[in-house]
Scaffold this active site. Structure first.
Site, mmCIF file in Angstrom:
data_model
loop_
_atom_site.group_PDB
_atom_site.id
_atom_site.type_symbol
_atom_site.label_atom_id
_atom_site.label_comp_id
_atom_site.label_asym_id
_atom_site.label_seq_id
_atom_site.Cartn_x
_atom_site.Cartn_y
_atom_site.Cartn_z
ATOM 1 N N PRO A 86 -36.002 39.055 23.518
ATOM 2 C CG PRO A 86 -36.583 38.666 21.299
ATOM 3 C CD PRO A 86 -36.918 39.534 22.471
ATOM 4 C CE1 TYR A 106 -27.048 40.421 13.294
ATOM 5 C CE2 TYR A 106 -28.735 41.064 14.871
ATOM 6 C CZ TYR A 106 -27.469 40.582 14.605
ATOM 7 O OH TYR A 106 -26.612 40.281 15.627
ATOM 8 N NE ARG A 115 -35.752 42.703 20.267
ATOM 9 C CZ ARG A 115 -34.761 42.294 21.027
ATOM 10 N NH1 ARG A 115 -33.866 41.458 20.555
ATOM 11 N NH2 ARG A 115 -34.659 42.695 22.267
ATOM 12 C CB CYS A 145 -28.976 44.205 36.129
ATOM 13 S SG CYS A 145 -27.802 44.601 34.834
ATOM 14 C CB CYS A 177 -24.639 39.041 30.580
ATOM 15 S SG CYS A 177 -25.069 40.790 30.521
ATOM 16 C CG ASP A 186 -10.130 38.498 43.016
ATOM 17 O OD1 ASP A 186 -10.305 38.021 41.886
ATOM 18 O OD2 ASP A 186 -10.711 39.532 43.406
HETATM 19 P P1 ADP Z 1 -12.690 38.725 46.152
HETATM 20 O O1 ADP Z 1 -12.940 39.516 44.913
HETATM 21 O O2 ADP Z 1 -12.055 37.405 45.900
HETATM 22 O O3 ADP Z 1 -13.892 38.622 47.024
HETATM 23 P P2 ADP Z 1 -11.513 41.057 47.514
HETATM 24 O O4 ADP Z 1 -10.112 41.522 47.352
HETATM 25 O O5 ADP Z 1 -12.600 41.884 46.945
HETATM 26 O O6 ADP Z 1 -11.567 39.545 46.994
HETATM 27 O O7 ADP Z 1 -11.816 40.927 49.057
HETATM 28 C C1 ADP Z 1 -10.910 40.327 49.958
HETATM 29 C C2 ADP Z 1 -11.252 40.793 51.376
HETATM 30 O O8 ADP Z 1 -10.486 40.017 52.294
HETATM 31 C C3 ADP Z 1 -10.892 42.243 51.650
HETATM 32 O O9 ADP Z 1 -12.038 42.914 52.153
HETATM 33 C C4 ADP Z 1 -9.799 42.172 52.755
HETATM 34 O O10 ADP Z 1 -9.945 43.232 53.685
HETATM 35 C C5 ADP Z 1 -10.077 40.838 53.390
HETATM 36 N N1 ADP Z 1 -8.910 40.190 54.039
HETATM 37 C C6 ADP Z 1 -7.713 39.899 53.471
HETATM 38 N N2 ADP Z 1 -6.901 39.266 54.356
HETATM 39 C C7 ADP Z 1 -7.613 39.122 55.505
HETATM 40 C C8 ADP Z 1 -7.346 38.515 56.793
HETATM 41 N N3 ADP Z 1 -6.202 37.905 57.068
HETATM 42 N N4 ADP Z 1 -8.324 38.566 57.742
HETATM 43 C C9 ADP Z 1 -9.510 39.155 57.468
HETATM 44 N N5 ADP Z 1 -9.815 39.724 56.277
HETATM 45 C C10 ADP Z 1 -8.885 39.710 55.311
HETATM 46 FE FE1 SF4 Z 2 -26.328 42.726 34.707
HETATM 47 FE FE2 SF4 Z 2 -25.150 41.336 32.764
HETATM 48 FE FE3 SF4 Z 2 -23.687 42.355 34.782
HETATM 49 FE FE4 SF4 Z 2 -25.370 40.301 35.184
HETATM 50 S S1 SF4 Z 2 -23.543 40.299 33.932
HETATM 51 S S2 SF4 Z 2 -25.114 42.096 36.479
HETATM 52 S S3 SF4 Z 2 -27.047 40.803 33.812
HETATM 53 S S4 SF4 Z 2 -24.863 43.489 33.219
#
Ligand code: ADP
Ligand code: SF4
Length: 691
Positions: free
Chosen positions: A21, A172, A220, A340, A346, A642
């Site tokens: 669960p 609980y 449990r 995981c 989660c 991002d």
């Molecule tokens: P997300 O979490 O969204 O995947 P990250 O910051 O972890 O973003 O990864 C972004 C990646 O994009 C990095 O590895 C960076 O080196 C790469 N990057 C950023 N600008 C460029 C670009 N102009 N050409 C190629 N790679 C790029």
């Molecule tokens: Fe593991 Fe939870 Fe992270 Fe998914 S969100 S990778 S199940 S700890």
């Protein structure tokens, strides 16, 4: 060995993979979302699939935290969707019948919480969360609680469940009877361990009487606290409990006592961490035993069984991250397991009161509403040439999903390895396992002939036009800024000084001179873990935040107590409720967020862990030259992860997956199907029905 059938009383599990669960955030208001989420695991080979906590009576009401109910005919119908879905794949369905006792506040039902002796559960926590104190149960309350359990069990059988739980864990009601601090009764339910176990024994008895011929009855129980208490005839009271109940339930499901130890994050705890607490259970009962420990390695699983620790390999998080874990082991595809990472996003979903989200498995909770299968992606009939710029979590997931869909994918990254933010973050204390996000995806991408991977490729608009893909996906991530806030509400601008650093500086090897202040208003893991990292390298670090706790949001991921412990162990002083006002290279001025009172602290460097902003230069340049792109045949330019909206890795992975699933599709105006409760109003008008 892992695929042997095992009996649980009158029913037989097809194998040893047991989804214990766990909270899914999917209440009875989301019956189809829930059924599809659980069905994916049955399809993936888990032999037993259980619900999360399922209340037997309105006096067990945990709102606003999500929980299931087994109160009326509507509830039976809602659960039946799940049991039917699980049975379609030959697995057993289990239900965790639950009464929250003093640890629920009954905010919706307005009934008094119940407890053995009127002692609130975890007074500070519950006192913070609510201000209702529990009623001491009299004999009539105890009889009623037993009847709710029996009636819940009968309803569960009608709903099609094969395994019915008695719950005596995690604070609980059943658990409260076991501990003398909560159970100060002087009647036959309090005092000796035999008396304290009596209520749980009676819960098992009434459940067996109600459904024991048809359903397996599982107990449990949390054993952490009891294991630490010397027993009279046994090494501990945990041993005595198991000895007293040894023959009663059809299965023992054994676990820890509190969410941070039961569902601990990999940052602080390794695989198999429950074993020292639960390792004795099988020596005292012949009934099968299930336990958990974030098991993802088949070797660890087999070892647990060979060494006589467990009969069933329990999984909650491993089953969320990879619903097909058993099938992959059975088919010799261990390398394909989406392990995981132990980040606990989660569990944060449950704390947020929403359906479960997972960093590794973006399809979790999306099976029904978006129609995403955890393993299958529909092959496109119109393969397109897609260029993804950026190989962080978002770009990698997007490439993987597009590749599975049959597109011709090029993934390019400017750096010398894939992984984006994780390239640095995996080196921070405790975060090595997080790189499974990268390893899993790169492993699969390497096998795909329709995906090309390029490192050391910083792409600009000219290069992209030259490559002439049909679609461009910008996954260039985000960068940390040195922005500050004037007050809790109003940003003030940037803090510019050669001795001001961001996490990106540290990632690139530009390290601050000590003493250093880490000023954190990001509030997730980065400020805390960077402080640990710098302190480990000998820097004299102090941590400052406007929040009330260090890494305040990690309360959601069960990490907060351990963050504080880690900082204390590294001798990092923590100053809360303070804003950073200024820094002149020698002194930082802090101000109390509520009184404004200022405090000056001597330091040589400041690390600001605050806002991240998308790295959008490429996207902006592409947008500015949209006509040229169109002329060269580029149909679309999208952002993911991002680069779209900075967030946790889970958000980036989901964003990359979503774009890949939707690429080139004409989308409906609504982003997903909305689930609805099953409602037969007659069920609600019980008095009228009785008349
Ligand atoms: P997300 O979490 O969204 O995947 P990250 O910051 O972890 O973003 O990864 C972004 C990646 O994009 C990095 O590895 C960076 O080196 C790469 N990057 C950023 N600008 C460029 C670009 N102009 N050409 C190629 N790679 C790029
Ligand atoms: Fe593991 Fe939870 Fe992270 Fe998914 S969100 S990778 S199940 S700890």
């Amino acid at each position: 060995m892992l695929f042997e059938p095992i009996r649980i009383g009158p029913v037989t599990a097809p194998n040893r993979f047991y989804q214990v669960p766990h909270a899914s955030g999917m209440t009875n208001a989301l019956p189809r979302v829930r059924a599809a989420f659980r069905e994916a695991k049955a399809e993936g080979g888990w032999g037993v699939i259980c619900t999360g906590a399922c209340s037997v009576d309105p006096s067990s009401d945990d709102t606003p935290l999500p929980f299931a109910t087994m109160w009326d005919g509507n509830d039976i119908r809602a659960h039946a969707l799940m049991t039917e879905a699980v049975h379609r794949h030959g697995s057993l369905a289990g239900v965790e019948l639950w009464h929250g006792g003093a640890s629920v506040m009954n905010r919706t039902s307005r009934l008094p919480p119940l407890s053995p002796s009127g002692i609130p559960w975890m007074a500070t926590h519950v006192g913070f969360m609510g201000n209702l104190r529990p009623k001491t149960m009299d004999k009539a309350d105890i009889r009623a609680a037993l009847e709710w359990q029996a009636e819940g069990a009968r309803k569960a059988r009608t709903a099609g469940f094969d395994v019915v739980y008695v719950y005596a864990g995690m604070g609980y009601l059943g658990y409260e009877f076991l501990l003398p601090e909560y159970n100060q009764r002087t009647d036959e339910y309090g005092g000796s361990i035999e008396n304290r176990v009596r209520f749980v024994r009676e819960l098992i008895d009434v459940t067996k009487d109600a459904v024991g011929k048809d359903c397996g009855v599982a107990l449990r129980v949390s054993l952490e606290e009891l294991r630490g208490r010397p027993g009279r005839n046994q090494p501990s009271e945990a041993h005595e409990l198991v000895e007293l109940l040894a023959d009663l339930p059809d299965l023992f499901d054994v676990k820890m006592d509190s969410s941070p130890t039961d569902c601990s994050a990999s940052r602080f705890t390794g695989e198999g961490s429950h074993e020292p607490i639960i390792d004795f259970v099988k020596t005292l009962t012949k009934k099968p035993v299930v336990g958990v420990g974030r098991f993802t390695s088949p070797d660890t699983m087999v070892s647990q069984i060979r060494r006589g620790v467990l009969d069933f390999i329990g999984g909650a998080r491993p089953s969320i991250a990879d619903p097909f874990l058993p099938a992959k082991i059975r088919e010799g595809r261990e390398a394909e397991i989406r392990e995981c990472i132990g980040c606990n996003i989660c569990i944060s979903s449950w704390h947020d009161g929403v359906p479960v989200r997972c960093t590794q498995n973006p399809t979790a909770g999306e099976e029904w509403r978006r129609g995403w299968h955890p393993e299958r992606v529909q092959r496109t009939s119109h393969p397109e040439r897609v260029l993804i710029v950026g190989g962080g979590p978002a770009g990698l997931e997007c490439a993987l999903t597009l590749g599975r869909g049959g597109h011709e994918v090029t993934l390019a990254d400017s750096s010398s390895s894939f992984g984006g933010r994780l390239t640095f973050e995996k080196t921070l204390p405790g975060l090595a396992a997080w790189n499974r996000v990268v390893d899993y995806r790169l492993g699969r991408l390497d096998e795909m002939s329709n995906v090309s991977l390029y490192l050391g490729s910083a792409l600009g608009v000219d290069e992209i036009i030259e490559l002439a893909p049909q679609r461009v996906v910008v996954a260039t991530g985000a960068r940390w800024t040195n922005m500050l806030y004037k007050s809790m509400e109003i940003p003030v601008g940037t803090l510019d000084d050669p001795q001001v650093f961001t996490p990106d500086d540290i990632a690139s090897g530009r390290l601050p001179d000590g003493p250093t202040i880490v000023f954190d208003f990001d509030n997730y893991y980065m400020g805390g873990v960077l402080s640990e990292y710098l302190a480990r390298s000998g820097n004299s670090v102090s941590y400052v935040t406007p929040a009330g706790q260090a890494s305040a949001w990690t309360i959601m991921t069960n990490e907060l107590p351990l963050v504080h412990r880690a900082l204390a162990e590294r001798r990092v002083p923590v100053t809360t409720l303070h804003l950073l006002k200024s820094f002149d290279g020698e002194t930082a001025t802090l101000a109390h967020v509520f009184t404004g009172e200022e405090m000056r602290v001597a330091c040589r460097s400041v690390v600001i862990v605050g806002l991240r902003k998308p790295r959008n230069e490429l996207y902006d340049s592409l947008s500015a030259r949209a006509d040229e792109l169109a002329a060269s045949g580029i149909l679309s330019v999208d952002r993911i992860g991002d680069a779209l909206a900075p967030g946790a890795i889970a958000h980036a992975v989901h964003s990359g997956h979503k774009l890949a699933r939707e690429l080139g599709l004409v989308l409906p105006s609504r982003p997903y199907r909305r689930d609805m409760p099953i409602v037969d109003l007659e069920d609600f008008d019980l008095r009228a029905a009785a008349e």
